[in-house]
Design an enzyme around this catalytic site. Structure first.
Site, PDB file in Angstrom:
ATOM      1  N   ASP A 156      18.584   8.077   0.655  1.00 35.32           N
ATOM      2  CA  ASP A 156      19.243   7.236  -0.350  1.00 35.32           C
ATOM      3  C   ASP A 156      18.969   7.767  -1.755  1.00 35.32           C
ATOM      4  O   ASP A 156      19.858   7.808  -2.602  1.00 35.32           O
ATOM      5  CB  ASP A 156      18.747   5.788  -0.211  1.00 35.32           C
TER       6      ASP A 156
ATOM      7  N   HIS B 241      16.246   0.081   3.735  1.00 33.06           N
ATOM      8  CA  HIS B 241      17.204   1.173   3.974  1.00 33.06           C
ATOM      9  C   HIS B 241      18.422   0.562   4.675  1.00 33.06           C
ATOM     10  O   HIS B 241      18.569   0.631   5.892  1.00 33.06           O
ATOM     11  CB  HIS B 241      16.572   2.271   4.824  1.00 33.06           C
TER      12      HIS B 241
ATOM     13  N   ALA C 114      14.161  14.125  19.956  1.00 32.79           N
ATOM     14  CA  ALA C 114      14.300  15.567  19.689  1.00 32.79           C
ATOM     15  C   ALA C 114      15.570  16.146  20.300  1.00 32.79           C
ATOM     16  O   ALA C 114      16.029  17.209  19.888  1.00 32.79           O
ATOM     17  CB  ALA C 114      13.078  16.305  20.217  1.00 32.79           C
TER      18      ALA C 114
END
Ligand code: NAD
Length: 330
Positions: free
Chosen positions: A157, A185, A10
């Site tokens: 993508d 990926h 985060a």
């Protein structure tokens, strides 16, 4: 209703781009209140705390509570959605095995902490790279949480592929539908336009008019452009994709949670042998989301040309799985 969302990493770049959109209701809808849990490592805590101060200053009506922690037991407590963004980047001189091992030591314990502390229906989205294999490691460590609840992001993508088609066909991106990302990926991914449409018309026909030889254009221009877009962004911008990655994460989680209807999208999910992808791999497929669960869309039968490209990417996933298995990570 209030949904608890845990975000790892985060304090990082994508985290910073994601938090404010989650708090604004872009991810779970304008009526869903959100409780945020920001999980960082000690080195990232100050950045996450700073983001939490800014969230407070945003005065978001949907945001009920923000907690910053470096303790996974606290971070995943009651999580309905876990967004695993924090990961170990490839450092100088790091081999692929080192990278897989370094990330295994993050995603294994996080999977176990999710199983121990998250809400019973938790859904996990892995963004941190290598995303497919990190998701595999987390799912393997999450005893009692069905592997179907884990997915890895290939929506960036898909969005990139739609953007490229829109530019090539001089059409609005909103008119481009039905693109599928297959496999990993990574640069081996196969962005498949065989069933894509532009304003309802086959993209293939429109490309044939523009390019003459569609397959030659896909091989020489489109596929490398999409598959290597991350490197292009780094080269031009001097830093990796951030806002577009956060945007794709929002798209992915929103579709998973709110459903896609008949629309197809892409996500890396666990294979049960669909399309000949070995069972147990987390590979990108054409998917829909129904009642909060990803479903692989079957019956799209890739031709031999596409099959060869899908098999190449799936072979890389098999190699990564075998490497993490040899390291004892799954
Ligand atoms: N799947 C995709 O489409 C896609 C696209 C872009 C980037 N990425 C990946 O997303 C990841 C994050 O990118 P970024 O630009 O935000 O990186 P970043 O380096 O800015 O942020 C990563 C953050 O993760 C934190 N972190 C590291 N280990 C952690 C752990 N064990 N628990 C909690 N937090 C931890 C770090 O402290 C850091 O703040 C990278 O792995 C990147 O390759 C994926």
């Amino acid at each position: 209703m209030t949904t608890t969302v845990t975000l790892t990493g985060a304090g990082g770049q994508i985290g910073y781009a994601l938090l404010f959109r989650i708090a604004a209701g872009d991810m779970l809808g304008p009526d869903e209140k959100v409780r945020l849990r920001l999980l960082e490592i000690p080195a990232g805590i100050a950045a996450a705390e700073g983001a939490a101060l800014e969230l407070q200053d945003g005065a978001f009506g949907l945001l009920e509570h923000v907690e910053v922690t470096d303790d996974p037991a606290v971070g995943f407590d009651g999580a309905d959605h876990a967004l695993l963004v924090g990961a170990r980047p490839r450092g100088p001189g790091m081999e692929r095995g080192d990278l897989l091992a370094a990330n295994g030591s993050i995603f294994g314990p996080q999977g176990a902490a999710i199983a121990a502390h998250a809400a019973p229906g938790v859904r996990v989205t892995v963004v941190g790279n290598p995303a497919n294999t990190n998701a595999l490691i987390a799912a393997a460590a999450a005893d009692g949480v069905p592997a179907e609840r884990f997915s890895a992001l290939t929506r960036l993508d898909e969005n990139r592929a739609r953007g490229q088609l829109a530019a090539a066909l001089n059409a609005p991106v909103a008119d481009i539908a039905g693109v599928t990302i297959w496999g990993n990926h990574s640069a081996t991914q196969f962005p498949d336009v065989a069933r894509a449409t532009v304003a309802g018309r086959p993209v293939w026909d429109a490309l044939a008019e523009q390019t003459g030889d569609v397959r030659a254009w896909l091989d020489s221009t489109f596929i490398p452009r999409v598959a290597k877009r991350g490197a292009e962004i780094i080269q031009v911008r001097g830093s990796s994709s951030v806002a577009s990655a956060a945007n794709a994460t929002i798209d992915h989680v929103r579709d998973g949670a709110l459903g896609t209807g008949e629309r197809r999208t892409s996500a890396a999910v666990i294979s049960h042998g669909e399309y000949g992808v070995p069972e147990g791999l987390i590979s990108s497929f054409p998917v829909r989301a129904v009642d909060g669960a990803w479903q692989i869309v079957e019956g799209l039968y890739p031709d031999d040309w596409a099959r060869e490209r899908i098999d190449r990417s799936v072979a890389e996933l098999v190699e990564e799985r075998d490497a993490v298995r040899a390291l004892g990570l799954i």
